[in-house]
Design an enzyme around this catalytic site. Structure first.
Site, PDB file in Angstrom:
ATOM      1  N   ARG A  34      39.612  43.433  48.002  1.00 26.11           N
ATOM      2  CA  ARG A  34      40.904  43.058  48.586  1.00 26.11           C
ATOM      3  C   ARG A  34      42.048  42.915  47.583  1.00 26.11           C
ATOM      4  NH1 ARG A  34      40.925  39.189  53.538  1.00 26.11           N
ATOM      5  NH2 ARG A  34      39.278  40.027  54.826  1.00 26.11           N
ATOM      6  N   ASP A  35      41.777  42.922  46.279  1.00 25.08           N
ATOM      7  CA  ASP A  35      42.863  42.708  45.312  1.00 25.08           C
ATOM      8  C   ASP A  35      42.682  43.600  44.089  1.00 25.08           C
ATOM      9  OD1 ASP A  35      45.227  41.641  44.431  1.00 25.08           O
ATOM     10  OD2 ASP A  35      44.331  39.845  43.575  1.00 25.08           O
TER      11      ASP A  35
END
Length: 567
Positions: free
Chosen positions: A70-71
């Site tokens: 997600r990052d």
């Protein structure tokens, strides 16, 4: 802890420190990929692809274990000193199951790198990580992110609707096969992207090897059939006499031929003029939001010059294009100028003279003027009232933009550190209190064989004679003679708990306000609830001991070197 991979920073242990939980991670000596890009400007296509393949290898392992990062961003990619690539910071990762990846799940990645679906607040999946990897690859190849703006919302909207500057505009030497892989990873529709990290890595390897398969042309598709010439036999030709009607036909055909030649000549010159016009015209590209250097480069590739006007702006960073004329998508002639309005940074204001003002009043005055980055440092100045401004950095009268830092040097009063060496702790405490100073509660010890030195101060920090602000804490080192030092035991009882408990024991001497740190330890959830703790009192005074469990006082008693604990 579900992941073990050579391209992922490994988790070694977990624990607690007071109320804080912590992770023990593998140490990677080197730099972040962001730092590498900033130092080099942009990376070569082979190097960028090799780094991307290793990131994808880590993601393939994570995705197979049901973990979505997600990052993904260059700040979370660590480049070891020996060249190994490590993906770090699964801080907002989620297990990819129905209980977490719901429409209401609003955990998002960094705005410059997150996917369109994350920008819309939807759940992230494996293709979201692949989109972010495409953004990272774009930045490695070009030296810049594909989407940028002056606020996160503007960047998020570009993820949803904008098309990035073509890679070949910024880095013409990147192979087209690598560009195709990068742009497919950055497709806004998740269904159009690579569906697995393995597939993207495989295409990058093919692009690196230059093994792109192209359709071969069949020979018969390239052949042009020419009609066979017909040979007339002159012996069979017969001369005929021309009648009047034949002459009229000849004149008609001649006129028709001349008209045809005129029409085609006009068409030829007309088409040539149109063609020349097309060759010398171009569509003005959008350069608003670009740095001046990037804008000049983009305009130059379209055959356009620039005319620059600098203006102050609180909304745009320095050297960023604010406005352009002609506007984007307008047609103009090559060689024409595009007028650019470029930010020269925020409006500068004059710093007021705040000397002798109270620190709170000075901070309020600066913030009312728009200065937000204000810090305070206390300095020893007895010639100023305590808590009043002594000086400023930058100095009063300096022209400064609102976002620049200002430091206020504020009087903290003034006192002089006394000489505490070879004094007892009790004497030192009284001396410090009389001078508006305090003693650091964490004592440090120096072993000695001389019993007469036991309990006396061996050294101090700051040293004697130093001018300091009021209430400065002085750290002392105390002589400790093993022959004179006795241990006192106390029994500490913890309440039943299925959690680890942080235990801290402190000591306070009678007629003293200084709390000395005795001992600290963790009582594990499965440990025996009653434990014996050994304490050493620093001198012959009577002490009160306090026992804290996770910061809460649970036990108290008296002890000294000559007595056992009184619970």
């Amino acid at each position: 802890s579900k992941m073990t991979h050579h391209n992922i920073v490994n988790l070694l242990d977990v624990g607690m420190d007071g109320e804080n939980r912590y992770l023990v991670m593998e140490y990677v000596q080197g730099k972040t990929l962001k730092e590498v890009i900033q130092e080099r400007g942009r990376l070569s296509a082979p190097l960028a692809c090799q780094i991307a393949i290793r990131i994808l290898s880590a993601l393939e392992h994570a995705h197979r274990n049901g973990i979505i990062h997600r990052d993904i961003k260059p700040q979370n990619i660590l480049v070891h000193a020996d060249g190994h690539i490590k993906v770090a910071d699964f801080g907002i990762a989620r297990i990819a199951d129905s209980s977490t990846l719901t429409k209401g799940d609003n955990v998002m990645g960094s705005v410059h790198y997150f996917s369109p679906e994350q920008a819309r607040g939807e759940g992230a999946n494996a293709t979201s990580d692949i989109y972010s990897t495409g953004i990272v690859l774009y930045e490695m190849l070009t030296g810049r992110v594909p989407f940028d703006g002056d606020n996160p919302v503007a960047v998020a909207m570009q993820h949803l609707h904008a098309t990035p500057i073509p890679i070949l505009y910024l880095a013409p030497d990147v192979p087209p096969a690598v560009v195709r892989v990068c742009m497919k990873a950055m497709e806004k529709n998740p269904a159009m992207r690579y569906q697995s990290a393995r597939d993207m890595a495989a295409d990058l390897r093919v692009a690196l090897d230059d093994r792109n398969e192209r359709p071969a042309y069949r020979k018969n598709e390239l052949e042009v059939r020419m009609p066979k010439p017909q040979i007339r036999n002159s012996k069979t030709d017969k001369r005929k006499r021309l009648s009047g009607s034949d002459w009229r036909k000849i004149r008609l055909w001649t006129l028709t031929a001349l008209l045809t030649i005129g029409v085609f000549t006009g068409l030829f010159f007309g088409i040539q003029a149109i063609y020349q016009r097309i060759l010398t015209s171009t569509v003005v590209p959008k350069v608003v939001g670009y740095t001046l250097e990037d804008a000049d480069e983009v305009l130059s590739k379209e055959g356009l010059d620039s005319e620059v006007n600098f203006v102050s702006s609180d909304s745009y960073e320095k050297n960023t294009v604010i406005m352009q004329k002609p506007e984007a998508d307008e047609t103009t002639r090559k060689g024409n100028k595009v007028v650019l309005m470029v930010s020269k940074g925020p409006t500068e204001l004059e710093i007021p003279n705040l000397e002798n003002a109270k620190s709170s009043e000075a901070i309020t005055a600066l913030k009312n003027q728009g200065f937000e980055n204000v810090t305070v440092e206390r300095v020893p100045r007895g010639d100023y009232l305590e808590d009043s401004v002594v000086s400023m950095e930058p100095a009063a009268g300096t022209m400064l933009s609102r976002d620049m830092p200002i430091k206020l040097y504020v009087s903290g009063g003034e006192t002089v550190i006394p000489d505490l060496e070879m004094r007892t702790l009790e004497e030192a405490e009284q001396e410090l209190q009389g001078l508006n100073l305090t003693m650091n509660g964490t004592l440090q010890y120096v072993d000695t064989d001389d019993p007469e030195q036991h309990g006396l101060i061996a050294s101090q920090d700051p040293e004697a004679g130093v001018h300091v602000v009021l209430n400065t804490a002085v750290t002392v080192m105390v002589y400790r003679c093993p022959a004179e030092s006795e241990e006192v035991q106390i029994d500490v009882t913890m309440a039943e708990s299925d959690q680890d408990i942080m235990v801290r024991v402190t000591l306070i001497a009678q007629n003293s306000s200084i709390e000395l740190e005795g001992i600290s330890y963790v009582c594990a959830a499965n440990a025996y609830r009653k434990q014996t703790v050994n304490l050493r009192v620093p001198d012959s005074r009577e002490y009160t001991f306090n026992v804290y469990a996770d910061g809460e006082l649970i036990q108290q008693g008296l002890l000294s070197a000559e007595m056992s604990a009184d619970e």
